[in-house]
Design a protein around this motif. Structure first.
Motif, PDB file in Angstrom:
ATOM      1  N   GLY A   1       1.285  -0.697  -0.185  1.00 48.98           N
ATOM      2  CA  GLY A   1       0.087  -0.014  -0.251  1.00 48.98           C
ATOM      3  C   GLY A   1       0.925   1.503  -0.528  1.00 48.98           C
ATOM      4  N   PRO A   2       1.698   1.671   0.902  1.00 43.43           N
ATOM      5  CA  PRO A   2       2.258   2.735   1.341  1.00 43.43           C
ATOM      6  C   PRO A   2       3.370   3.043  -0.134  1.00 43.43           C
ATOM      7  CG  PRO A   2       2.218   1.771   3.370  1.00 43.43           C
ATOM      8  CD  PRO A   2       1.609   0.628   2.411  1.00 43.43           C
ATOM      9  N   LYS A   3       3.406   2.167  -0.828  1.00 50.13           N
ATOM     10  CA  LYS A   3       5.173   2.338  -2.165  1.00 50.13           C
ATOM     11  C   LYS A   3       4.152   2.509  -2.892  1.00 50.13           C
ATOM     12  CE  LYS A   3       9.362   1.350  -3.089  1.00 50.13           C
ATOM     13  NZ  LYS A   3      10.382   0.003  -2.526  1.00 50.13           N
ATOM     14  N   LYS A   4       2.610   2.205  -3.460  1.00 51.27           N
ATOM     15  CA  LYS A   4       1.963   1.489  -4.429  1.00 51.27           C
ATOM     16  C   LYS A   4       1.168   3.072  -4.615  1.00 51.27           C
ATOM     17  CE  LYS A   4      -0.550  -1.855  -4.003  1.00 51.27           C
ATOM     18  NZ  LYS A   4      -1.472  -2.882  -3.914  1.00 51.27           N
ATOM     19  N   THR A   5       1.334   3.662  -3.259  1.00 47.24           N
ATOM     20  CA  THR A   5       0.406   5.157  -2.987  1.00 47.24           C
ATOM     21  C   THR A   5       1.487   6.262  -2.768  1.00 47.24           C
ATOM     22  OG1 THR A   5      -1.425   3.759  -1.148  1.00 47.24           O
ATOM     23  CG2 THR A   5      -1.011   6.833  -1.247  1.00 47.24           C
ATOM     24  N   ALA A   6       2.355   5.823  -2.614  1.00 43.71           N
ATOM     25  CA  ALA A   6       3.331   7.552  -3.125  1.00 43.71           C
ATOM     26  C   ALA A   6       3.319   7.347  -4.377  1.00 43.71           C
ATOM     27  CB  ALA A   6       4.738   7.043  -2.157  1.00 43.71           C
ATOM     28  N   MET A   7       3.483   6.295  -5.487  1.00 43.72           N
ATOM     29  CA  MET A   7       3.983   5.971  -6.608  1.00 43.72           C
ATOM     30  C   MET A   7       2.965   7.022  -7.618  1.00 43.72           C
ATOM     31  SD  MET A   7       5.828   5.982  -9.856  1.00 43.72           S
ATOM     32  CE  MET A   7       6.733   5.388  -8.695  1.00 43.72           C
TER      33      MET A   7
END
Length: 179
Positions: free
Chosen positions: A18-24
């Motif tokens: 989640g957090p990495k996908k959201t950041a991208m």
């Protein structure tokens, strides 16, 4: 824009939570210089996951016109699409309409249409939820070939049924916007 452009090679997998996908997603929507756009098309996987929530949050300040939902005609696809419709309504995202993709296969030799995946599911769903039905896009071997070869379907295969369905909608949308 695609995360695929940023990977070391075409066979690399993206394994992010989640957090990495959201950041991208945030970076694609806020840091990429898109210029003046008439349309921004975002292709998301079926469902109502973090990706959908993030996209809607980051686009909210741009006051998007809404979402176009694409489904295939079979009932297993419609199960996910019903949830997507519910999601859009809960967050107040207008639904512009529904396209039914892979709606029949027109034989390039005899022009007979075979409904490989059933037909009419998208239209009946649109009717059930009181959403405009935008049309059917058939399976099209010429579209698949042009995608595989990297050529423009728009310029190369002007007589294709799939292109005709998409262009008919684009013309009606343009007329609607100009009136």
């Amino acid at each position: 824009m695609s995360i695929g452009f940023l990977l070391p090679d075409k066979d690399s997998a993206v394994i992010w939570r989640g957090p990495k996908k959201t950041a991208m997603i945030k970076q694609f929507l806020t840091d990429v210089c898109w210029g003046n756009l008439d349309y921004l098309i975002i292709d998301t996987p079926p469902g109502t996951s973090d990706e959908h929530i993030s996209v809607c949050e980051y686009l909210k300040s741009f006051d998007p016109d809404g979402a176009i939902i694409v489904t295939t005609p079979q009932s297993v696809s419609l199960i996910d699409v019903r949830k997507e419709i519910s999601f859009c309504r809960k967050i107040g995202l207008n639904i512009i309409g529904i396209f039914e993709n892979m709606s029949g296969f027109k034989c390039p030799h005899c022009s007979e249409c075979t409904n490989v995946f059933s037909t009419g599911g998208g239209e009946s769903l649109a009717e059930q939820w009181n959403i405009p039905f935008l049309g059917r896009i058939p399976l099209d071997p010429s579209l698949m070939s042009s995608c595989d070869s990297g050529t423009s379907h728009l310029n190369e295969l002007t007589e294709s049924d799939s292109l005709k369905a998409i262009m008919d909608y684009a013309v009606s949308l343009k007329k609607e916007r100009n009136s």
